[in-house]
Design an enzyme around this catalytic site. Sequence first.
Site, mmCIF file in Angstrom:
data_model
loop_
_atom_site.group_PDB
_atom_site.id
_atom_site.type_symbol
_atom_site.label_atom_id
_atom_site.label_comp_id
_atom_site.label_asym_id
_atom_site.label_seq_id
_atom_site.Cartn_x
_atom_site.Cartn_y
_atom_site.Cartn_z
ATOM 1 N N TYR A 34 0.722 -1.214 0.105
ATOM 2 C CA TYR A 34 0.158 -0.330 0.025
ATOM 3 C C TYR A 34 1.131 0.986 0.094
ATOM 4 O O TYR A 34 0.979 2.260 -1.019
ATOM 5 C CB TYR A 34 -1.158 0.158 0.914
ATOM 6 C CG TYR A 34 -1.938 1.341 1.582
ATOM 7 C CD1 TYR A 34 -2.509 1.239 0.823
ATOM 8 C CD2 TYR A 34 -1.506 1.928 2.481
ATOM 9 C CE1 TYR A 34 -3.828 2.746 0.936
ATOM 10 C CE2 TYR A 34 -2.425 3.149 3.008
ATOM 11 C CZ TYR A 34 -3.200 3.425 1.519
ATOM 12 O OH TYR A 34 -3.848 5.152 1.819
ATOM 13 N N GLU A 56 -11.666 5.739 5.494
ATOM 14 C CA GLU A 56 -10.689 6.836 6.329
ATOM 15 C C GLU A 56 -12.539 7.247 7.366
ATOM 16 O O GLU A 56 -11.805 7.432 8.791
ATOM 17 C CB GLU A 56 -10.231 7.997 5.585
ATOM 18 C CG GLU A 56 -10.111 8.511 5.010
ATOM 19 C CD GLU A 56 -8.516 8.026 5.803
ATOM 20 O OE1 GLU A 56 -8.014 7.946 6.661
ATOM 21 O OE2 GLU A 56 -7.001 7.562 4.705
ATOM 22 N N TRP A 64 -5.695 2.773 10.402
ATOM 23 C CA TRP A 64 -5.548 1.551 9.246
ATOM 24 C C TRP A 64 -5.869 0.175 8.324
ATOM 25 O O TRP A 64 -6.115 0.329 7.607
ATOM 26 C CB TRP A 64 -4.929 2.917 7.779
ATOM 27 C CG TRP A 64 -5.109 3.113 6.076
ATOM 28 C CD1 TRP A 64 -3.927 2.399 5.694
ATOM 29 C CD2 TRP A 64 -6.408 2.472 5.456
ATOM 30 N NE1 TRP A 64 -4.755 2.278 4.914
ATOM 31 C CE2 TRP A 64 -5.934 2.122 4.296
ATOM 32 C CE3 TRP A 64 -7.439 3.412 5.862
ATOM 33 C CZ2 TRP A 64 -6.806 2.499 3.446
ATOM 34 C CZ3 TRP A 64 -8.198 3.393 5.082
ATOM 35 C CH2 TRP A 64 -7.966 2.752 3.499
#
Length: 216
Positions: A34, A56, A64
């Site tokens: 990522y 988010e 995350w």
Amino acid sequence: MTQEIPVLEAGLHWGEDGRVRCGWHGGLPDYLLYHDTEWGYPVDNDRRLFEKICLEGFQSGLSWLTILRKRENFRRAFAEFDFHEMALFTDDDVERLMQDAGIVRHRGKIKSAINNAGRAIELIAEKGSLAAYFWSFEPQVKDRPARFDLAAYKANPLTEISTRISKDLKKRGWSFVGPTTVYAFMQAMGLVNDHLEGCYCRPVIERLRQDFKRPA
């Protein structure tokens, strides 16, 4: 080891491939991928922008990494974040999603994502696209730290601009879009380049941002 110590102090990490990266991926393969291939790359696709701001919001209070590992489940559950389809979700869909163990089962966040789909459609009708709206807030060079090192990273969990976007979105009826959430969105979608100085991705992102055609 003589190289490793200052790199670690700078918030960086030597990879097994010999590349230096931001250290926040922790060496985890999915997180590292990522970092290398998504985070900070400029995005102008409305569906991707909508997906990210929704995720988010789901991430609020969590890591995350938790959301990233559930992202495919979220996409399946939320019609690939097609906001036109999501805006038609009913109370039955909310109950369906509350039973889905593959996502974060938080009623407020689920209802927020559905609400925000309708607000996204309204925003596009006014501004032409989500991309045009969000990129109109891109910080100028004078608004950015002269050097983006670990100290600058830690000092910027939110900014004046992310606060302004947050307030504007809330006025438009969006929810779970606080200034910290919005700044994380800005970082991920390339509105800023927050790869640390010394990370091999930082100059890559800079070149992409230079070539990126800002949406009108």
